[in-house]
Design an enzyme around this catalytic site. Structure first.
Site, PDB file in Angstrom:
ATOM      1  N   VAL A  79     -37.200  10.906  21.588  1.00  0.00           N
ATOM      2  CA  VAL A  79     -36.086  12.090  22.329  1.00  0.00           C
ATOM      3  C   VAL A  79     -36.334  13.086  20.582  1.00  0.00           C
ATOM      4  CG1 VAL A  79     -34.078  12.300  23.438  1.00  0.00           C
ATOM      5  CG2 VAL A  79     -35.239   9.969  23.134  1.00  0.00           C
ATOM      6  N   CYS A  80     -35.618  12.578  20.176  1.00  0.00           N
ATOM      7  CA  CYS A  80     -35.168  13.322  18.826  1.00  0.00           C
ATOM      8  C   CYS A  80     -36.297  14.225  18.456  1.00  0.00           C
ATOM      9  CB  CYS A  80     -34.933  12.948  17.555  1.00  0.00           C
ATOM     10  SG  CYS A  80     -33.601  11.464  18.055  1.00  0.00           S
ATOM     11  N   THR A  81     -37.771  13.661  18.920  1.00  0.00           N
ATOM     12  CA  THR A  81     -38.809  14.579  18.606  1.00  0.00           C
ATOM     13  C   THR A  81     -38.319  16.481  19.124  1.00  0.00           C
ATOM     14  OG1 THR A  81     -40.160  13.235  17.463  1.00  0.00           O
ATOM     15  CG2 THR A  81     -41.079  15.638  17.741  1.00  0.00           C
ATOM     16  N   LEU A  84     -34.930  18.558  18.163  1.00  0.00           N
ATOM     17  CA  LEU A  84     -35.243  19.608  17.495  1.00  0.00           C
ATOM     18  C   LEU A  84     -36.310  20.220  17.946  1.00  0.00           C
ATOM     19  CD1 LEU A  84     -35.523  17.037  14.644  1.00  0.00           C
ATOM     20  CD2 LEU A  84     -33.937  18.477  14.818  1.00  0.00           C
TER      21      LEU A  84
END
Length: 249
Positions: A79-81, A84
């Site tokens: 999810v974080c990828t 960002l």
């Protein structure tokens, strides 16, 4: 019983330091009574940290700009990828609004640099162009009160899934928005832009914005402004209720 010593005298100090650093991390105790309590209009705590663009003082980095600080529990997380990458794609839009972006992840900067290559590939970026703070010691996560109750218990060790907060900070270094997301829900970068548009419109014009407001739509005159003053300041306006008056922005 034989216990292997953590360090031996035969190793040079330069080789001992990474182990020392790791040992310090393991015994770091975070106490809730010592944690800053951030609220809307709190002064955004300053910090100095290593980032993917070198050592950085947060307040100096922001300068006279608005800022968006958003955090992640670990590198190479799915999810974080995507998050960002989405913020990086919108960087020109943030710059139009005089906003600087800065990410944070609770791992070392060297690992961030490798992660950035995946972010660039997945989001089709020529270059990832804003800093990511290395917060392996979770000091900034603690300073900004980023975790939930269970996460706080694990702040000294392991992955803390709720280091997933967004802070919008104005040029006076005041916190104007705080959102903390669960691990399973991706953020909405367009909503962060919308909030900044609304905050900047409100600051510039002395108005507030209604539900789902978008730039160009009517705004609301605050109830603290009398009809006579509203006429002088805004010209024409529409009264729906004595406390609900719309005008052009």
């Amino acid at each position: 019983m034989f216990v292997r010593p953590l360090f031996t005298a035969r190793k040079p100090l330069s080789q001992q330091q990474p182990m020392l650093k790791s040992a310090v991390r393991m015994i770091r105790t975070f106490k809730q009574e010592e944690q800053p309590r951030l609220r809307i209009n709190s002064l955004a705590p300053n910090f100095t940290a290593q980032t993917t663009q070198g050592k950085l003082n947060f307040h100096d980095y922001l300068g006279d700009s608005w800022g968006v600080l958003f955090s992640h529990p670990a590198d190479f997380t799915p999810v974080c990828t995507t998050e960002l990458g989405a913020f990086a794609q919108l960087k020109p839009e943030f710059e139009k609004r005089n906003v600087k972006l800065i990410g944070l992840s609770a791992e070392e900067v060297d690992k961030h640099q490798k992660w950035i290559k995946d972010i660039e590939e997945i989001s089709s970026l020529d270059k990832f162009a804003f800093p990511i703070v290395g917060d392996a010691d979770r000091e900034v996560a603690f300073l900004y009160d980023m975790v939930d109750e269970e996460g706080f218990k694990n702040l000294s060790k392991g992955v803390v899934a709720t280091i997933r907060s967004v802070y919008v900070i104005d040029p006076a270094k005041k916190v104007r928005l705080i959102i903390t997301y669960p691990a399973s829900v991706g953020r909405n970068s367009s909503e962060v832009l919308r909030v900044i548009d609304a905050l900047q419109k409100g600051d510039a014009k002395g108005v507030v914005t209604p539900i789902n407001w978008q730039p160009g739509e009517d705004v609301i005159i605050p109830p603290t402004v009398s009809d006579a003053d509203a006429k002088k300041k805004f010209g024409d306006f529409t009264t729906v209720k004595p406390y609900l008056r719309y005008t052009k922005a």
